[in-house]
Write a protein that holds these residues in place. Structure first.
Motif, short mmCIF file in Angstrom:
data_model
loop_
_atom_site.label_atom_id
_atom_site.label_comp_id
_atom_site.label_asym_id
_atom_site.label_seq_id
_atom_site.Cartn_x
_atom_site.Cartn_y
_atom_site.Cartn_z
N PRO A 318 0.81 -1.23 0.00
CA PRO A 318 0.00 0.00 0.00
C PRO A 318 0.84 1.28 0.00
O PRO A 318 0.36 2.32 -0.46
CB PRO A 318 -0.82 -0.12 1.29
CG PRO A 318 -0.90 -1.58 1.55
CD PRO A 318 0.40 -2.15 1.08
N LEU A 319 2.07 1.21 0.50
CA LEU A 319 2.92 2.40 0.56
C LEU A 319 3.83 2.53 -0.67
O LEU A 319 4.68 3.41 -0.72
CB LEU A 319 3.77 2.39 1.83
CG LEU A 319 2.98 2.53 3.14
CD1 LEU A 319 3.91 2.50 4.35
CD2 LEU A 319 2.16 3.81 3.14
N ILE A 320 3.66 1.65 -1.65
CA ILE A 320 4.33 1.82 -2.94
C ILE A 320 3.24 2.13 -3.95
O ILE A 320 2.42 1.27 -4.29
CB ILE A 320 5.12 0.56 -3.35
CG1 ILE A 320 6.25 0.31 -2.36
CG2 ILE A 320 5.67 0.71 -4.77
CD1 ILE A 320 7.03 -0.96 -2.62
N ALA A 332 10.81 3.03 -7.08
CA ALA A 332 9.54 2.83 -6.37
C ALA A 332 9.08 4.19 -5.84
O ALA A 332 9.84 4.88 -5.14
CB ALA A 332 9.73 1.85 -5.22
N ILE A 333 7.87 4.57 -6.17
CA ILE A 333 7.31 5.85 -5.73
C ILE A 333 6.49 5.61 -4.46
O ILE A 333 5.65 4.70 -4.41
CB ILE A 333 6.44 6.49 -6.82
CG1 ILE A 333 7.23 6.60 -8.13
CG2 ILE A 333 5.95 7.86 -6.37
CD1 ILE A 333 8.47 7.46 -8.06
N THR A 334 6.74 6.43 -3.46
CA THR A 334 6.05 6.32 -2.17
C THR A 334 5.15 7.53 -1.97
O THR A 334 5.21 8.49 -2.74
CB THR A 334 7.06 6.22 -1.01
OG1 THR A 334 7.73 7.49 -0.87
CG2 THR A 334 8.10 5.13 -1.28
N PRO A 335 4.31 7.54 -0.94
CA PRO A 335 3.40 8.68 -0.74
C PRO A 335 4.07 9.98 -0.33
O PRO A 335 3.49 11.05 -0.49
CB PRO A 335 2.46 8.18 0.37
CG PRO A 335 2.53 6.69 0.30
CD PRO A 335 3.95 6.40 -0.10
N LEU A 339 8.62 9.43 4.07
CA LEU A 339 8.59 7.97 4.04
C LEU A 339 9.78 7.43 3.26
O LEU A 339 10.46 6.49 3.69
CB LEU A 339 7.29 7.48 3.44
CG LEU A 339 6.98 5.97 3.53
CD1 LEU A 339 5.49 5.72 3.40
CD2 LEU A 339 7.72 5.16 2.47
N ALA A 340 10.06 8.04 2.12
CA ALA A 340 11.17 7.58 1.29
C ALA A 340 12.48 7.65 2.06
O ALA A 340 13.28 6.71 2.04
CB ALA A 340 11.25 8.40 0.01
N THR A 341 12.71 8.75 2.74
CA THR A 341 13.95 8.91 3.50
C THR A 341 14.04 7.91 4.64
O THR A 341 15.10 7.30 4.87
CB THR A 341 14.05 10.35 4.04
OG1 THR A 341 14.19 11.24 2.93
CG2 THR A 341 15.25 10.50 4.97
N GLU A 342 12.95 7.71 5.36
CA GLU A 342 12.97 6.75 6.45
C GLU A 342 13.26 5.34 5.94
O GLU A 342 14.04 4.58 6.53
CB GLU A 342 11.65 6.76 7.23
CG GLU A 342 11.68 5.84 8.45
CD GLU A 342 10.51 6.03 9.39
OE1 GLU A 342 10.46 5.28 10.41
OE2 GLU A 342 9.65 6.91 9.13
N GLU A 390 6.70 -2.17 9.04
CA GLU A 390 7.06 -1.62 10.37
C GLU A 390 6.63 -0.17 10.51
O GLU A 390 6.22 0.27 11.61
CB GLU A 390 8.57 -1.71 10.57
CG GLU A 390 9.11 -3.11 10.76
CD GLU A 390 10.64 -3.13 10.77
OE1 GLU A 390 11.26 -2.04 10.77
OE2 GLU A 390 11.21 -4.24 10.73
N ILE A 391 6.72 0.61 9.44
CA ILE A 391 6.46 2.05 9.56
C ILE A 391 5.10 2.45 9.01
O ILE A 391 4.75 3.63 9.02
CB ILE A 391 7.56 2.85 8.83
CG1 ILE A 391 7.53 2.59 7.31
CG2 ILE A 391 8.93 2.54 9.40
CD1 ILE A 391 8.54 3.41 6.54
N SER A 392 4.31 1.49 8.56
CA SER A 392 3.05 1.81 7.88
C SER A 392 2.08 2.59 8.75
O SER A 392 1.33 3.43 8.25
CB SER A 392 2.39 0.52 7.39
OG SER A 392 2.10 -0.34 8.48
#
Length: 395
Positions: A318-320, A332-335, A339-342, A390-392
């Motif tokens: 869901p986060l991709i 891969a594109i994230t929201p 999030l990308a940095t983490e 883990e971070i969702s």
């Protein structure tokens, strides 16, 4: 070592990743604690065959036993450089027959821009918004990102910008235009592919007004997209081709290729129209020659497309929001940028190397060595999915 690194070596950002490297082999980099990191970045697409590929290392050592630098570019006949230029010509359309070897992708862009102005007698260069072609002054002038340029103005004049994939903008290419310079696949912008025969339409418009087409293949070139050069996917042959990064197999190199008649315009009026001391360096050319031979004589290009399918099948979360690119030039594109940095930072902690793109802050670079195995892809993707789980809750 960390304190000396921060004190004595100029930095590009306030917060470098600062992993202290011990050695590297295949698709792994090892730190000084001997922790292994699976490499999904390949030196930002530069290490085509992974780290210390045996054939590349052998070519380097063999050349070291003969000679290193002996004369400025283009004066002496040096076998590795001649064989490399010939091999490239054998794998390119007939109009791209003559290669000028330089030291980096950005230097190759500089040479291509000079060549276009010299060959056409025109000055106007048209580039794309959100383009990235390097960071020297000429290359920065055709960068389509004002935030990165404004501190260094004034840059070279008579550069105009169009929007990639916007065919209406092609009207801006006129009889004043020396060249249009485009990335075959836009890299820093987020691995944006040409759509609806865009490059073919650019090629047609250039032909109509006598402008040259420069395609920047520093990232997509040398097998990364499943063909030796990205333009082979899109029914478009450039007048000037620029390569770098993966061409050297981990060694610093750049090249621009055009017709012999066009390249000869740099020889006279004035003489030494373009010159470099270390371009075509025999050790680096030997490494590049071994790299191109291995890529063209193996199944790595076909496998790159199979590995793309694997990446796309595994990275479902869901986060991709999207996987962009072709072959092993993927992102891969994230929201969000946060999030990308983490994800990138946590992945390093878990032994997986990921990285950012220049302008698309929500993107995760996925450009591993072409030699990566399907098992290694599966292993790395599992780490990515575990971190996203883990971070969702935070996103």
């Amino acid at each position: 070592m960390t304190s000396d690194f921060l004190l004595y070596q100029a930095q590009t950002t306030p917060h470098p990743l600062a992993m202290e490297v011990s050695h590297a082999e295949g698709c792994y980099i090892y730190d000084t604690n001997n922790k292994a990191y699976l490499d999904f970045v390949a030196g930002v697409s530069a290490c085509s065959l992974g780290h210390r590929h045996p054939k590349v290392v052998k070519a380097i050592k063999n050349q070291l036993d003969k000679y290193m630098h002996v004369m400025v570019y283009g004066e002496y006949i040096q076998q590795p450089a001649v064989e490399l230029a010939k091999l490239l010509a054998e794998h390119l359309p007939k109009s791209l027959e003559c290669t000028y070897l330089v030291n980096s992708g950005t230097e190759a862009i500089e040479g291509a821009l000079k060549l276009a102005r010299r060959a056409t007698g025109r000055s106007q260069i048209i580039a794309a918004n959100h383009a990235y072609h390097g960071n020297t002054m000429g290359s920065m002038s055709v960068m389509g990102y004002e935030e990165r340029k404004q501190a260094f103005r004034p840059l070279i004049p008579d550069v105009h910008f169009i929007t990639y994939n916007n065919t209406e903008d092609l009207k801006q290419i006129t009889y004043k235009t020396a060249a249009v310079i485009l990335e075959t696949i836009q890299g820093g912008a987020g691995f944006i592919e040409p759509k609806s025969n865009y490059l073919t339409k650019v090629r047609t418009r250039c032909d109509e007004v006598g402008a040259l087409l420069i395609l920047d293949e520093v990232q997509p070139g040398i097998g990364r997209t499943g063909k030796l050069f990205g333009f082979e996917h899109y029914n478009c042959i450039p007048d000037i081709l620029v390569t770098g990064k993966g061409l050297g197999g981990g060694m610093p190199i750049g090249a621009f290729t055009a017709s012999r008649s066009m390249m000869q315009t740099l020889q006279e009026f004035p003489k030494l129209g373009h010159i470099t001391t270390f371009g075509g360096h025999p050790v680096i050319a030997a490494a590049a020659l071994a790299t191109v031979k291995e890529i063209t004589e193996s199944n790595l290009m076909a496998e790159a497309l199979e590995k793309e399918v694997l990446f796309r099948s595994l990275l479902v979360h869901p986060l991709i929001t999207e996987i962009r690119g072709r072959g092993l030039m993927l992102t891969a594109i994230t929201p969000s940028a946060e999030l990308a940095t983490e994800l990138i930072l946590k992945a390093q902690g878990k032994g997986l190397i990921l990285f950012w793109l220049l302008f698309e802050t929500k993107a995760i670079r996925l450009t591993p060595p072409l030699t990566i195995t399907k098992e290694e892809i599966t292993k790395g993707c599992k780490i990515i999915l575990e971190i996203l789980d883990e971070i969702s809750s935070k996103y």
